[in-house]
Write a protein that holds these residues in place. Structure first.
Motif, PDB file in Angstrom:
ATOM      1  N   GLY A  45       0.784  -1.227   0.000  1.00  0.00           N
ATOM      2  CA  GLY A  45       0.000   0.000   0.000  1.00  0.00           C
ATOM      3  C   GLY A  45       0.813   1.272   0.000  1.00  0.00           C
ATOM      4  O   GLY A  45       0.253   2.377   0.113  1.00  0.00           O
ATOM      5  N   LYS A  46       2.134   1.143  -0.090  1.00  0.00           N
ATOM      6  CA  LYS A  46       3.023   2.300  -0.191  1.00  0.00           C
ATOM      7  C   LYS A  46       3.633   2.324  -1.591  1.00  0.00           C
ATOM      8  O   LYS A  46       3.719   1.292  -2.260  1.00  0.00           O
ATOM      9  CB  LYS A  46       4.128   2.236   0.856  1.00  0.00           C
ATOM     10  CG  LYS A  46       3.639   2.098   2.288  1.00  0.00           C
ATOM     11  CD  LYS A  46       2.929   3.352   2.770  1.00  0.00           C
ATOM     12  CE  LYS A  46       2.561   3.234   4.247  1.00  0.00           C
ATOM     13  NZ  LYS A  46       1.864   4.435   4.755  1.00  0.00           N
ATOM     14  N   TYR A  47       4.072   3.513  -2.013  1.00  0.00           N
ATOM     15  CA  TYR A  47       4.585   3.664  -3.378  1.00  0.00           C
ATOM     16  C   TYR A  47       5.873   4.482  -3.381  1.00  0.00           C
ATOM     17  O   TYR A  47       6.124   5.280  -2.473  1.00  0.00           O
ATOM     18  CB  TYR A  47       3.539   4.345  -4.260  1.00  0.00           C
ATOM     19  CG  TYR A  47       2.247   3.565  -4.366  1.00  0.00           C
ATOM     20  CD1 TYR A  47       2.068   2.617  -5.372  1.00  0.00           C
ATOM     21  CD2 TYR A  47       1.228   3.755  -3.440  1.00  0.00           C
ATOM     22  CE1 TYR A  47       0.889   1.884  -5.461  1.00  0.00           C
ATOM     23  CE2 TYR A  47       0.041   3.030  -3.522  1.00  0.00           C
ATOM     24  CZ  TYR A  47      -0.124   2.104  -4.533  1.00  0.00           C
ATOM     25  OH  TYR A  47      -1.283   1.378  -4.615  1.00  0.00           O
ATOM     26  N   GLY A  48       6.650   4.244  -4.427  1.00  0.00           N
ATOM     27  CA  GLY A  48       7.912   4.970  -4.563  1.00  0.00           C
ATOM     28  C   GLY A  48       7.710   6.456  -4.708  1.00  0.00           C
ATOM     29  O   GLY A  48       8.380   7.264  -4.053  1.00  0.00           O
ATOM     30  N   ASP A  70      -0.331  15.553  -1.411  1.00  0.00           N
ATOM     31  CA  ASP A  70      -1.031  14.999  -0.245  1.00  0.00           C
ATOM     32  C   ASP A  70      -0.552  13.589   0.064  1.00  0.00           C
ATOM     33  O   ASP A  70      -0.422  13.207   1.235  1.00  0.00           O
ATOM     34  CB  ASP A  70      -2.544  14.987  -0.493  1.00  0.00           C
ATOM     35  CG  ASP A  70      -3.158  16.377  -0.433  1.00  0.00           C
ATOM     36  OD1 ASP A  70      -2.502  17.286   0.108  1.00  0.00           O
ATOM     37  OD2 ASP A  70      -4.277  16.544  -0.930  1.00  0.00           O
ATOM     38  N   MET A  71      -0.294  12.799  -0.971  1.00  0.00           N
ATOM     39  CA  MET A  71       0.186  11.433  -0.730  1.00  0.00           C
ATOM     40  C   MET A  71       1.594  11.437  -0.149  1.00  0.00           C
ATOM     41  O   MET A  71       1.935  10.608   0.698  1.00  0.00           O
ATOM     42  CB  MET A  71       0.138  10.621  -2.028  1.00  0.00           C
ATOM     43  CG  MET A  71      -1.272  10.191  -2.407  1.00  0.00           C
ATOM     44  SD  MET A  71      -1.335   9.044  -3.807  1.00  0.00           S
ATOM     45  CE  MET A  71      -1.062  10.193  -5.142  1.00  0.00           C
ATOM     46  N   PHE A  72       2.400  12.402  -0.565  1.00  0.00           N
ATOM     47  CA  PHE A  72       3.758  12.493  -0.021  1.00  0.00           C
ATOM     48  C   PHE A  72       3.723  12.955   1.431  1.00  0.00           C
ATOM     49  O   PHE A  72       4.396  12.376   2.296  1.00  0.00           O
ATOM     50  CB  PHE A  72       4.598  13.444  -0.869  1.00  0.00           C
ATOM     51  CG  PHE A  72       6.016  13.575  -0.405  1.00  0.00           C
ATOM     52  CD1 PHE A  72       6.916  12.517  -0.530  1.00  0.00           C
ATOM     53  CD2 PHE A  72       6.465  14.754   0.172  1.00  0.00           C
ATOM     54  CE1 PHE A  72       8.234  12.630  -0.091  1.00  0.00           C
ATOM     55  CE2 PHE A  72       7.784  14.882   0.609  1.00  0.00           C
ATOM     56  CZ  PHE A  72       8.672  13.822   0.476  1.00  0.00           C
ATOM     57  N   THR A  73       2.952  13.968   1.733  1.00  0.00           N
ATOM     58  CA  THR A  73       2.913  14.482   3.099  1.00  0.00           C
ATOM     59  C   THR A  73       2.234  13.511   4.060  1.00  0.00           C
ATOM     60  O   THR A  73       2.486  13.547   5.265  1.00  0.00           O
ATOM     61  CB  THR A  73       2.194  15.846   3.155  1.00  0.00           C
ATOM     62  OG1 THR A  73       0.874  15.722   2.606  1.00  0.00           O
ATOM     63  CG2 THR A  73       2.966  16.896   2.364  1.00  0.00           C
ATOM     64  N   SER A  74       1.369  12.629   3.535  1.00  0.00           N
ATOM     65  CA  SER A  74       0.708  11.636   4.393  1.00  0.00           C
ATOM     66  C   SER A  74       1.438  10.301   4.397  1.00  0.00           C
ATOM     67  O   SER A  74       0.913   9.301   4.902  1.00  0.00           O
ATOM     68  CB  SER A  74      -0.747  11.438   3.952  1.00  0.00           C
ATOM     69  OG  SER A  74      -0.807  10.967   2.617  1.00  0.00           O
ATOM     70  N   GLN A  75       2.623  10.252   3.829  1.00  0.00           N
ATOM     71  CA  GLN A  75       3.516   9.093   3.831  1.00  0.00           C
ATOM     72  C   GLN A  75       2.939   7.881   3.102  1.00  0.00           C
ATOM     73  O   GLN A  75       3.181   6.745   3.479  1.00  0.00           O
ATOM     74  CB  GLN A  75       3.924   8.724   5.267  1.00  0.00           C
ATOM     75  CG  GLN A  75       4.574   9.871   6.022  1.00  0.00           C
ATOM     76  CD  GLN A  75       5.228   9.444   7.315  1.00  0.00           C
ATOM     77  OE1 GLN A  75       6.285   8.854   7.299  1.00  0.00           O
ATOM     78  NE2 GLN A  75       4.580   9.758   8.437  1.00  0.00           N
ATOM     79  N   TYR A  88       4.692  21.156   7.925  1.00  0.00           N
ATOM     80  CA  TYR A  88       4.820  19.733   8.221  1.00  0.00           C
ATOM     81  C   TYR A  88       6.089  19.451   9.016  1.00  0.00           C
ATOM     82  O   TYR A  88       7.124  20.090   8.807  1.00  0.00           O
ATOM     83  CB  TYR A  88       4.835  18.921   6.920  1.00  0.00           C
ATOM     84  CG  TYR A  88       3.545  19.005   6.142  1.00  0.00           C
ATOM     85  CD1 TYR A  88       2.459  18.187   6.466  1.00  0.00           C
ATOM     86  CD2 TYR A  88       3.395  19.918   5.093  1.00  0.00           C
ATOM     87  CE1 TYR A  88       1.266  18.274   5.755  1.00  0.00           C
ATOM     88  CE2 TYR A  88       2.207  20.003   4.388  1.00  0.00           C
ATOM     89  CZ  TYR A  88       1.151  19.186   4.724  1.00  0.00           C
ATOM     90  OH  TYR A  88      -0.030  19.268   4.025  1.00  0.00           O
ATOM     91  N   ASP A  89       5.980  18.478   9.901  1.00  0.00           N
ATOM     92  CA  ASP A  89       7.135  18.064  10.690  1.00  0.00           C
ATOM     93  C   ASP A  89       7.456  16.613  10.341  1.00  0.00           C
ATOM     94  O   ASP A  89       7.208  15.692  11.119  1.00  0.00           O
ATOM     95  CB  ASP A  89       6.837  18.219  12.185  1.00  0.00           C
ATOM     96  CG  ASP A  89       8.067  17.970  13.036  1.00  0.00           C
ATOM     97  OD1 ASP A  89       9.188  18.078  12.506  1.00  0.00           O
ATOM     98  OD2 ASP A  89       7.895  17.655  14.229  1.00  0.00           O
ATOM     99  N   CYS A  90       7.972  16.409   9.142  1.00  0.00           N
ATOM    100  CA  CYS A  90       8.282  15.069   8.645  1.00  0.00           C
ATOM    101  C   CYS A  90       9.793  14.916   8.478  1.00  0.00           C
ATOM    102  O   CYS A  90      10.519  15.906   8.311  1.00  0.00           O
ATOM    103  CB  CYS A  90       7.592  14.812   7.309  1.00  0.00           C
ATOM    104  SG  CYS A  90       5.781  14.830   7.412  1.00  0.00           S
TER     105      CYS A  90
END
Length: 436
Positions: free
Chosen positions: A193-196, A262-267, A285-287
């Motif tokens: 469920g994760k992507y590059g 949004d997909m990047f910031t939500s991991q 963001y604190d990522c």
């Protein structure tokens, strides 16, 4: 049909402006305030809310010196151009506003923008040689008339989520990554469920334009008369990009619904190619993110980046004024303040975006140094790396069409070459129509 309609609107607007220039736009003088007293307020329009606070602060400083109030308003991208078109058709255009390469030629052709030449010639704080020549050219007619002064410039870098790389046991990206490295890591990260990474089909500057020029291909020739979609090197690059889309990204339907940022910031995705203009919006963001150079194409197979193998598409906005403004002196004075060396340094210090005035963007990197090392955005301006100005033409309808024309090839990369041949024909037809 859309192109012809827009051209017609511009011509009608130009006719209207001829009368406005003769009857209601004659104010001049040494002071910023209109000598006729017609307006003590300048209306300024921009389209990026993340830049609003910084832009407003610089405008307020100018107001304190000039005595002219400035009202800065954000209008989203689509509505922004609708608003300008309505103003050009007989409504009221903003006094000062951003201009973009996608639309500048039409507005210049129709004389909708204030001619800045005499102002620039008399202004000791503005020397057009201090800005990137490609960006100056975006807002300059063939006869040498300047209709905007560069506001900023932007490049592209690769962002990555360190936590997601750690969880997948994949080594972090480096400043020496190739597009093949990105592909292999992206495949390894695409599981459970994760992507590059992800890419909205609208993202040409942040996406496929970069890999095309990195491989030695091109989108449009220098004369703006021929398409490069069917160039062999363009095809090679786009076939590689098609593999990245197919094997390293979520389904197109998912990307269109959720949005790549949004997909990047939500991991959900581990990497993202991002233009420098996005950085201000990421501050909240604190990522655990890192930033490295945009990948390159190792054409010579020697394991090092040779001249022209790392390419970032770059672009830049221009500060323009309406030819119909009731207060042209004040409008230019504000533009000069925003684009002067001091104004550009201030823009960078506030973290608004990189500045068009060459040599001032180090302060933009310093402004975010507590969170990220943003030097990769500046690295591409040095050494063997290459910046290529964002491909454009008089109307650039072909660029918008390409975004959708490529979708079938993303779903089935085996048809990429044939798709690009068809796109080349379509684009050249559109380029011919622009000349009519």
């Amino acid at each position: 049909m859309k192109l012809k309609r827009m051209m017609a609107v511009s011509l009608v607007a130009a006719m209207g402006l001829t009368m406005l220039s003769a009857c209601g736009n004659s104010s001049s003088g040494d002071s910023a305030a209109s000598s006729s007293g017609e307006s003590s307020t300048l209306n300024v329009k921009i389209w990026d809310s993340t830049q609003l606070e910084g832009i407003r602060q610089i405008c307020d400083e100018w107001s304190a010196q000039s005595g002219v109030d400035v009202q800065v308003e954000v209008v989203n991208w689509d509505n922004y151009w609708t608003l300008l078109e309505a103003g050009a058709s007989g409504g009221q255009m903003p006094d000062v506003f951003w201009m973009h390469s996608n639309n500048s030629q039409r507005y210049m052709d129709a004389k909708l923008l204030l001619d800045l030449n005499d102002y620039i010639d008399a202004d000791e704080s503005i020397d057009m040689n201090n800005y990137y020549a490609d960006i100056v050219d975006l807002y300059t007619q063939d006869d040498g008339t300047h209709y905007a002064i560069p506001k900023d410039y932007d490049t592209v870098a690769l962002w990555y989520n360190k936590d997601m790389f750690d969880a997948a046991g994949v080594e972090y990206p480096t400043n020496d990554w190739t597009w093949e490295d990105l592909y292999e890591a992206g495949k390894a990260l695409t599981k459970d469920g994760k992507y590059g990474m992800a890419m909205d089909t609208d993202l040409n500057q942040e996406g496929y334009y970069n890999i095309v020029y990195s491989y030695g291909g091109y989108i449009i020739n220098d004369d703006k008369t021929e398409s490069g979609w069917d160039d062999p090197k363009t095809v090679e690059a786009m076939e590689m990009w098609g593999k990245i889309v197919k094997d390293c990204m979520p389904p197109q339907s998912m990307m269109s619904e959720s949005g790549e940022i949004d997909m990047f910031t939500s991991q959900v995705t581990a990497m993202q190619l991002m233009g420098s203009w996005r950085v201000a919006a990421l501050q909240e963001y604190d990522c655990n993110w890192g930033v490295v150079n945009i990948p390159y194409h190792d054409a010579n197979g020697n394991g090092q980046c040779d001249a022209g193998e790392r390419v970032s598409i770059y672009n830049g906005l221009g500060w323009a004024a309406a030819a119909s403004t009731a207060n042209p002196d004040a409008a230019y004075s504000l533009i000069s303040y925003l684009c002067s060396e001091a104004g550009q340094v201030k823009q960078a210090e506030l973290g608004v975006t990189m500045s068009a005035y060459m040599g001032t963007s180090d302060t933009w990197v310093d402004a975010r140094a507590d969170k990220w090392d943003l030097s990769p955005y500046l690295n591409v301006t040095e050494g063997t790396d290459k910046m290529v100005i964002y491909p454009y033409s008089r109307a650039s309808i072909w660029a918008e069409n390409a975004k959708q024309e490529l979708v079938p090839a993303y779903n089935d990369p085996s048809i990429m070459a044939d798709t690009l041949k068809t796109m080349a024909v379509n684009m050249e037809n559109e380029l011919q129509a622009e000349q009519k």
